[in-house]
Write an enzyme that holds these catalytic residues in place. Structure first.
Site, PDB file in Angstrom:
ATOM      1  N   GLY A  78       0.727  -1.001   0.068  1.00  0.00           N
ATOM      2  CA  GLY A  78       0.154   0.034   0.069  1.00  0.00           C
ATOM      3  C   GLY A  78       0.846   1.396  -0.054  1.00  0.00           C
ATOM      4  N   TYR A  79       0.273   2.427  -0.344  1.00  0.00           N
ATOM      5  CA  TYR A  79       0.966   3.484  -0.521  1.00  0.00           C
ATOM      6  C   TYR A  79       0.205   4.606   0.558  1.00  0.00           C
ATOM      7  CZ  TYR A  79       2.899   1.504  -4.425  1.00  0.00           C
ATOM      8  OH  TYR A  79       3.725   0.774  -5.190  1.00  0.00           O
TER       9      TYR A  79
END
Length: 156
Positions: free
Chosen positions: A28-29
Site C-alpha cells: 500500500g501507499y
C-alpha cells in the site's frame, strides 16, 4: 544511496508459472505523486518500508528498510490508500538476470507484468519468449497508479 534500474513488460501466457512458486505480496501507499512514493509491503511474514524518487530514464532512487511485520500490517490497514495492491510474485533467473513476474489480484486482476533489474542503463539482456511489449515509461503500469486507476478500468 540506492538506485533502481529496471524495465517492465507485459506478459503473455503463463509459462512463467513453471519457473518459480508465486509468493503473495500486499502493498500500500502512504504517499505517492508523479515524482515520488512511500509504500509499505508485506510478504513472507516480513514488512518493508520503501521510499522511491523521480524516474530518470529507466532509473530512480530507492531506499528500502525492513520493519516489524505487525506494524507493516497496521500501516496497510489504517494509513495506506485503498485498495491495497495484492499480487503473486514469481522470481527466477533467466540468462544471468533476475526476473520478477507480478500476477495482480483484486481490482487489477488480469494484469501480469514482468520486471528485470539491470546493473546499468545500457545492459544487454535476452527476454523469455513470453515477454510482450515494453511498458517501462507508461505511468499507468506503476503500482502506485494502479491504486487509483486499476487495470480493470484500462482502455487499451
Amino acid at each position: 544511496m540506492g538506485k533502481e534500474i529496471e524495465k517492465k513488460f507485459i506478459v503473455s501466457g503463463d509459462a512463467y508459472k513453471s519457473l518459480a512458486k508465486g509468493v503473495l505480496y500486499r502493498q500500500g501507499y502512504i504517499f505517492f505523486d508523479k515524482d515520488k512514493s512511500v509504500r509499505v509491503r508485506v510478504f513472507n511474514d516480513k514488512g518493508y518500508l520503501t521510499v522511491k524518487g523521480t524516474s530518470t530514464g529507466i532509473s530512480r532512487l530507492e531506499y528500502e528498510y525492513e520493519i516489524p511485520v505487525g506494524e507493516a500490517n497496521e500501516i496497510l490497514e489504517y494509513l495506506c490508500e485503498k485498495p491495497v495492491i495484492e499480487k503473486l510474485r514469481y522470481k527466477f533467473q533467466f540468462e544471468g538476470f533476475t526476473w520478477e513476474v507480478d500476477e495482480f489480484l483484486g481490482e487489477n486482476e488480469g494484469l501480469v507484468i514482468a520486471e528485470i533489474e539491470l546493473p546499468d542503463e545500457n545492459a544487454v539482456f535476452k527476454k523469455p519468449d513470453w515477454i510482450g511489449r515494453e511498458v517501462t515509461g507508461d505511468p499507468r503500469y506503476l503500482n502506485s497508479n494502479l491504486v487509483k486507476n486499476p487495470y480493470k478500468n484500462f482502455k487499451e
